[in-house]
Design a protein around this motif. Sequence first.
Motif, PDB file in Angstrom:
ATOM      1  N   PRO A 100      26.530 -37.507 -12.344  1.00  0.00           N
ATOM      2  CA  PRO A 100      27.407 -36.220 -11.684  1.00  0.00           C
ATOM      3  C   PRO A 100      28.686 -36.327 -10.435  1.00  0.00           C
ATOM      4  N   PHE A 101      27.219 -36.548  -9.345  1.00  0.00           N
ATOM      5  CA  PHE A 101      28.057 -37.053  -8.335  1.00  0.00           C
ATOM      6  C   PHE A 101      29.002 -38.005  -8.489  1.00  0.00           C
TER       7      PHE A 101
ATOM      8  N   PHE B  60      34.934 -39.235  -7.929  1.00  0.00           N
ATOM      9  CA  PHE B  60      36.110 -39.972  -8.293  1.00  0.00           C
ATOM     10  C   PHE B  60      36.188 -39.453 -10.285  1.00  0.00           C
ATOM     11  N   PRO B  61      37.043 -38.661 -10.623  1.00  0.00           N
ATOM     12  CA  PRO B  61      37.615 -38.305 -11.508  1.00  0.00           C
ATOM     13  C   PRO B  61      38.292 -38.919 -12.484  1.00  0.00           C
TER      14      PRO B  61
ATOM     15  N   LYS C 292      38.526 -42.833 -17.676  1.00  0.00           N
ATOM     16  CA  LYS C 292      38.479 -44.534 -18.139  1.00  0.00           C
ATOM     17  C   LYS C 292      37.313 -44.415 -19.196  1.00  0.00           C
ATOM     18  N   PHE C 293      36.088 -43.612 -18.418  1.00  0.00           N
ATOM     19  CA  PHE C 293      35.279 -44.045 -20.075  1.00  0.00           C
ATOM     20  C   PHE C 293      35.085 -43.465 -21.143  1.00  0.00           C
ATOM     21  N   VAL C 294      35.655 -42.248 -21.291  1.00  0.00           N
ATOM     22  CA  VAL C 294      36.311 -41.251 -22.815  1.00  0.00           C
ATOM     23  C   VAL C 294      37.360 -42.311 -23.488  1.00  0.00           C
ATOM     24  N   TYR C 295      37.977 -42.429 -22.380  1.00  0.00           N
ATOM     25  CA  TYR C 295      39.216 -43.093 -23.116  1.00  0.00           C
ATOM     26  C   TYR C 295      39.588 -45.061 -23.300  1.00  0.00           C
ATOM     27  N   LEU C 296      38.676 -45.371 -22.193  1.00  0.00           N
ATOM     28  CA  LEU C 296      38.373 -46.793 -22.372  1.00  0.00           C
ATOM     29  C   LEU C 296      40.047 -46.975 -22.296  1.00  0.00           C
ATOM     30  N   ASN C 297      41.712 -46.541 -21.762  1.00  0.00           N
ATOM     31  CA  ASN C 297      42.770 -46.959 -21.908  1.00  0.00           C
ATOM     32  C   ASN C 297      42.669 -48.201 -20.832  1.00  0.00           C
TER      33      ASN C 297
END
Length: 96
Positions: free
Chosen positions: A3-4, A9-10, A15-20
């Motif tokens: 979480p930190f 770095f939002p 990047k990790f949710v959408y893996l774009n």
Amino acid sequence: SVPFLIRLFPSLLTKFVYLNFLAFPFFVDFERPELLVDNTICLHLTTEPGVTVGIWHTVPSSRGAEAQGKDQRWFEEALADAHPVIIYLHGNGGTR
């Protein structure tokens, strides 16, 4: 600590949710769709200043013999004829 890091770095979360940042299939030239799909050409549209969108124009197999060996101009003219156009929006992966 996760979480930190996300708070600092939002962009990591997106990047990790959408893996774009991944392009499937690997090592494919998306500017040359004729190597992957028959009767297809790559075009680019400028939607607004500084933004260019790459698109693939694929004619149906019923017009495949007619499309063989044609250049970009033929495909652009095929978009303007009376045949319907189907737009497929693939998602947000950043590739076609």
